[in-house]
Structure formats: C-alpha cells, structure tokens
Design an enzyme around this catalytic site. Sequence first.
Site, PDB file in Angstrom:
ATOM      1  N   HIS A 186      18.883  38.089  33.228  1.00 32.61           N
ATOM      2  CA  HIS A 186      19.912  37.503  34.106  1.00 32.61           C
ATOM      3  C   HIS A 186      20.022  35.989  33.969  1.00 32.61           C
ATOM      4  O   HIS A 186      20.514  35.314  34.880  1.00 32.61           O
ATOM      5  CB  HIS A 186      19.618  37.869  35.566  1.00 32.61           C
ATOM      6  CG  HIS A 186      20.839  38.104  36.402  1.00 32.61           C
ATOM      7  ND1 HIS A 186      21.291  37.195  37.341  1.00 32.61           N
ATOM      8  CD2 HIS A 186      21.709  39.140  36.435  1.00 32.61           C
ATOM      9  CE1 HIS A 186      22.374  37.667  37.926  1.00 32.61           C
ATOM     10  NE2 HIS A 186      22.659  38.846  37.394  1.00 32.61           N
ATOM     11  N   GLU A 236      27.832  38.797  28.831  1.00 34.18           N
ATOM     12  CA  GLU A 236      28.644  38.926  30.040  1.00 34.18           C
ATOM     13  C   GLU A 236      29.270  37.606  30.461  1.00 34.18           C
ATOM     14  O   GLU A 236      30.280  37.601  31.171  1.00 34.18           O
ATOM     15  CB  GLU A 236      27.817  39.501  31.186  1.00 34.18           C
ATOM     16  CG  GLU A 236      26.754  38.566  31.740  1.00 34.18           C
ATOM     17  CD  GLU A 236      25.885  39.243  32.787  1.00 34.18           C
ATOM     18  OE1 GLU A 236      26.032  38.927  33.975  1.00 34.18           O
ATOM     19  OE2 GLU A 236      25.067  40.108  32.403  1.00 34.18           O
ATOM     20  N   HIS A 286      29.852  45.008  29.836  1.00 31.86           N
ATOM     21  CA  HIS A 286      29.385  44.626  31.168  1.00 31.86           C
ATOM     22  C   HIS A 286      30.419  45.079  32.197  1.00 31.86           C
ATOM     23  O   HIS A 286      31.612  44.874  32.028  1.00 31.86           O
ATOM     24  CB  HIS A 286      29.241  43.098  31.196  1.00 31.86           C
ATOM     25  CG  HIS A 286      28.786  42.520  32.488  1.00 31.86           C
ATOM     26  ND1 HIS A 286      29.639  41.879  33.368  1.00 31.86           N
ATOM     27  CD2 HIS A 286      27.556  42.445  33.046  1.00 31.86           C
ATOM     28  CE1 HIS A 286      28.954  41.437  34.404  1.00 31.86           C
ATOM     29  NE2 HIS A 286      27.689  41.762  34.239  1.00 31.86           N
TER      30      HIS A 286
END
Length: 382
Positions: A186, A236, A286
């Site tokens: 992330h 993403e 994504h």
Amino acid sequence: MRITDYELFEVPPRWLFLKLTTSDGTVGWGEPVVEGRAKTVRTAVEELLDNYLLGEDPSRIEDHWQAMYRGGFYRGGPVLMSAIAGVDQALWDIKGKHFDAPVYELLGGRARNRVRVYQWIGGDRPQDVGDAASEKVDEGFTALKMNATPEFRPVDNPRAVSDAVDRIAAVRDAVGDEVDIGVDFHGRVSKPMVRRLATALEPYDPMFIEEPVLPQHNDALADIRASTTTPIATGERMYSRWDFKQIFEENAVDVIQPDLSHAGGITEVKKIAAMAEAYDVSVAPHCPLGPIALASCIQVDACSPNTLIQEQSLDIHYNETSDVLDYLVDPSVFEYRDGYVDLPDGPGLGIEIDESYVREQTGGVDWHNPIWRHDDGSVAEW
C-alpha cells in the site's frame, strides 16, 4: 445520435456515477471518481462534457478520448484521467447497447470464458486474518488479498516485521497451499524496509507484493524485483500508458494493476494491457470501487490474454453503508462461483443500474481516507 444530457450522482460509500443520455434515448453509465476527491472529479467531468462532448456523436470514442486528453495543455494525473475514465466507460456502454453486444465483443471478442477474482480480508489495519481467510475460502474464493502492515516507520523494528509475517503465516496455515494470497504494501513501506519485509514473507509464497513503494519511487522497483522471488505488482496510482512505459522498459514489474476508473477508462487500459503483454507482464486491474467500475474491468479482462485476476470490492471494509450489488437491478451478474465470475453477456457494460436506488442514495457523501500519524506525530502513509 448525439450526446444530449448528463447527470452525476455522488453515492455511498464513496462513489461517483455518471449517466450519459443520447438523442435516441440510449443511456450509458460510467464511474469517474478519485476516492476522497469525488467533488473535484465531478467538476472535471462537467468541464469535459460541457466543453467537448455535449452535442457530439458518442460513437467516436477514440477521437473523443484524444480530444479530452490532448485538448488541454496540462495532461495526466488522477483527477483528469479519472474524469476521462468515467466518460469513456459511459461511451462504451452506449456503443455496446447500440450494437446490442458486450463491449468485449467490440474489442476483439473474448479470450476467456470467465475471470478469476480475489477477495479482501483484514481491513486497513489487518487483524483476525486467519479466521477471515477460512470464511472466504469456504464461500468459494481461491485467492485473497490483505494489507501487509498498518502504519510502518521509515526504518522500523524487528517486531513490526515479525507481526507482518505472523499475519500472512496465519492465513497460509488457515487456507493451505492451493489458495493464493496477495499482500498489499500500500505504499506504506519505505525503500529501506521493503527488501527486509519481502524476504521475511517469501517462505509463505505470496501471489504478489503490491505497491512495494510509492509510484514516485518506481525507479527502485527493478532492484526490489531482483532481490526477491515474489512477483511484484503495482499500478493503481499510475494513470496512463506513459506512466507504465518506464517500468516495462526497466523489467521492473510482473503484474500491473491499472484502475479502469483512474487510468483513462476502457480505451486506455486496453492499450496498457497490450503493452504489458509485449513484456510478458500480467494484468490484474485495481477495483475497490462500485459496480460500473467492476463491469468495465471485466470487459477488458475478457478480451486481454494476459489477464491474471480481478480485484472486486464485495464486502470490502469501505462498504459499510452500501455495497456493489445494491445498485444493480440484477445482482446475479456478479455471482462468484469457484473463485470466478462469468463474463456478462448483456449489451454494453453488461449491467443494469437501478436508477431509482441511485437517486435515493444520492447526496450526503463525504468520504475521505484517514490521516494516520506515527507515534511522534508525523504523518504516516495510509
């Protein structure tokens, strides 16, 4: 046929829907949104439609894409590309309905009969992942994804690494070796910690490590990839084929994850997927978003031979107030069986939006991601 009208709907939990209407009454739906910046993207969509598309023939999708992108001196970035993405999705939905065919049939036809999907477990600050993993596998999923860590210091202690290892170990112990586990860094893990954490997770055979570093540090990806046997995934927060060009040329990635609501829509992501195929890179779009975004992803998945797997947001931790299926007249179009979803055979995007429900839910949405801080008060990556 001309584009005559549009409406935008901010709906929970954090989505923006676009309805495009043509002179013959055909309606196309798109999902242009940056999570937490819906109002900003809404304005960008209004500018594109008012300045370029109202009154135009909706069938000239490539030309409209070029006008929306190249018609402005300043290009790219999450806001503009997400606005373009939603408009593009709606134009393809209209075109498919005009020809009474799924979008993937207009893009060369299907390259598969169904698309594998994965299910999220564990939440933003991952916990109780072992039990959650068993539950989702019992529901038929064969692939899962989880966040690797909560907040992570730029140089963190051995306990932070061992906690991350314990979480993936709990999942692997719960589901065995026949279930894939994607691990999302992330962008929370700094360059000094990525190799240490990746090495520690290797014995548990992750399907991929997602976004090991933030996109501004993509120059480090090739070295990271060389340091681990785990496949590297990212994308993403990359918004065009030009953003992906560098990592392809540097042999820095194994799986790309463009977002159909951020990276220019169906038109652009189909091109990105074709570029990836030339470099033997897989595609796993994504999509922690709504039903229009997911339907758009599946159209590209269907006709892209290098599709690996598809993210979807059913029961994801963000969807506490409304979920993907709530906005559909027929939710069975996204019925997951044995870890797969069948290709929709309806025209356009293959879904029917429940417009009355959309209108009931519109307004009052003000979702923003949390601002996390380290123990010393400095801002942490969310």
